[in-house]
Design an enzyme around this catalytic site. Structure first.
Site, short mmCIF file in Angstrom:
data_model
loop_
_atom_site.label_atom_id
_atom_site.label_comp_id
_atom_site.label_asym_id
_atom_site.label_seq_id
_atom_site.Cartn_x
_atom_site.Cartn_y
_atom_site.Cartn_z
N GLU A 98 -12.53 5.82 -10.45
CA GLU A 98 -13.69 6.06 -11.30
C GLU A 98 -13.85 7.52 -11.71
O GLU A 98 -14.64 7.83 -12.60
CB GLU A 98 -14.96 5.58 -10.58
CG GLU A 98 -15.00 4.07 -10.45
CD GLU A 98 -16.26 3.57 -9.75
OE1 GLU A 98 -16.89 4.37 -9.03
OE2 GLU A 98 -16.58 2.38 -9.91
N GLU A 129 -2.91 -2.39 8.76
CA GLU A 129 -3.67 -1.23 9.25
C GLU A 129 -3.07 -0.66 10.54
O GLU A 129 -3.35 0.49 10.91
CB GLU A 129 -5.12 -1.61 9.51
CG GLU A 129 -5.33 -2.56 10.67
CD GLU A 129 -6.80 -2.81 10.95
OE1 GLU A 129 -7.17 -2.80 12.13
OE2 GLU A 129 -7.57 -3.01 10.00
#
Length: 325
Positions: A98, A129
């Site tokens: 963004e 992870e």
């Protein structure tokens, strides 16, 4: 300010580590959740989520420090790199995505790295992870160096992918930060700054996409927005470096030029065209009566700060002049 783990300290078993995490604990006030109506469940969740802003308030000094570091890194050609897994990783990638349209920064100045690669943005891959080697490879692939800041996002504070990325980044000379939602722990890793919003137990035990994720999202917004203001990407509270690549953003660009210069819509359109589509340059041209080339020179001399460029030009430097408000 550096947070250090004692040398040669043995790693605890994962079961013991998880047992110590507040975000994995069971909230004592909501063990009747499955007995409630939809309205009652929504109210309970809303009350829990509403505690997050106050928690974030407690770490504002650390957030401000990181924002200052990021602005300084941008001025030196460095990057802000977010690294995470699962929800944390998705939030980091979202924040990075963004920044270019909102603040006009080059793609790649703010980077999001997620365990498992871009595919895990839309489909979770449990287990990635725990992989350390891919994290180290990604930090090397990005050619992370001394001008960069690497921020590890791990609600639990112990995510192996994140800790490995931070370790590799630190080895390469980057400034490192760990953002997590638990009390301090020995496995925090050696970093330059730790940000710990204490959100407490989740209403659904271990579901860190909720309060922990919300806290991380707020903090990421605070970091990038503050850094962009400090880097001259905002005029007053106007996003004058936006990239007008949609109908909505083109319209917003026109309105910004009209509001800040007092010209008509057609004149604003002409200014934008003459400025090569740059709102900031168009405003400076319209307010100071300078050429596009001169506008670029003024902005370059003042590190992109439009207000300072207007002040040097001897014209009203308020974002919205009194006659236009």
């Amino acid at each position: 300010m550096a947070q250090r783990r004692r040398a040669n300290q043995p790693r605890k078993p994962v079961a013991d580590l998880l047992a110590e995490l507040v975000t994995e604990s069971v909230h004592p006030e909501h063990q009747d959740l499955d007995l409630l109506s939809a309205r009652e469940i929504v109210e309970r969740i809303h009350v829990e989520m509403s505690t997050v802003p106050a928690v974030v308030e407690g770490v504002l000094p650390e957030i401000a420090t990181l924002a200052e570091w990021a602005a300084s890194a941008f001025r030196s050609g460095g990057r802000l790199i977010f690294v995470g897994a699962g929800t944390s990783g998705r939030l980091g990638v979202l924040e990075a995505a963004e920044c270019p349209p909102t603040f006009g920064v080059p793609v790649g100045q703010v980077v999001g790295v997620i365990a498992g690669g871009r595919g895990t943005l839309v489909r979770s891959r449990e287990g990635v992870e725990d992989e350390r080697a891919p994290a180290r490879r990604e930090i090397r692939r990005l050619e992370t160096g001394m001008t960069d800041i690497v921020v590890g996002l791990a609600a639990s504070r112990r995510t192996p992918f994140v800790l490995a990325a931070l370790s590799e980044a630190r080895r390469r000379g980057a400034r490192t930060v760990l953002l997590h939602c638990n009390p301090p722990g020995p496995e925090e890793a050696e970093v330059d700054l730790v940000i710990r919003p204490r959100v407490g137990p989740e209403i659904i035990a271990g579901s860190t996409r909720m309060k922990s994720g919300t806290a991380q999202k707020i903090i990421l917004n605070l970091i990038t927005t503050t850094a962009m203001v400090l880097a001259g990407r905002v005029f007053g509270n106007l996003m004058v470096d936006l990239q007008a690549r949609s109908l909505k953003l083109r319209e917003r660009s026109l309105r910004l030029v009209q509001q800040t210069t007092g010209v008509s819509r057609p004149q604003a359109g002409q200014l934008l065209k003459s400025a090569g589509g740059s709102v900031k340059v168009a405003i400076l041209m319209g307010r100071a009566g300078v050429t596009r080339r001169r506008a670029h020179q003024l902005l370059a001399r003042h590190d992109g700060f439009l207000r300072r460029a207007l002040e040097e030009s001897g014209v009203d430097s308020r974002p919205i002049p009194e006659s236009n408000s």
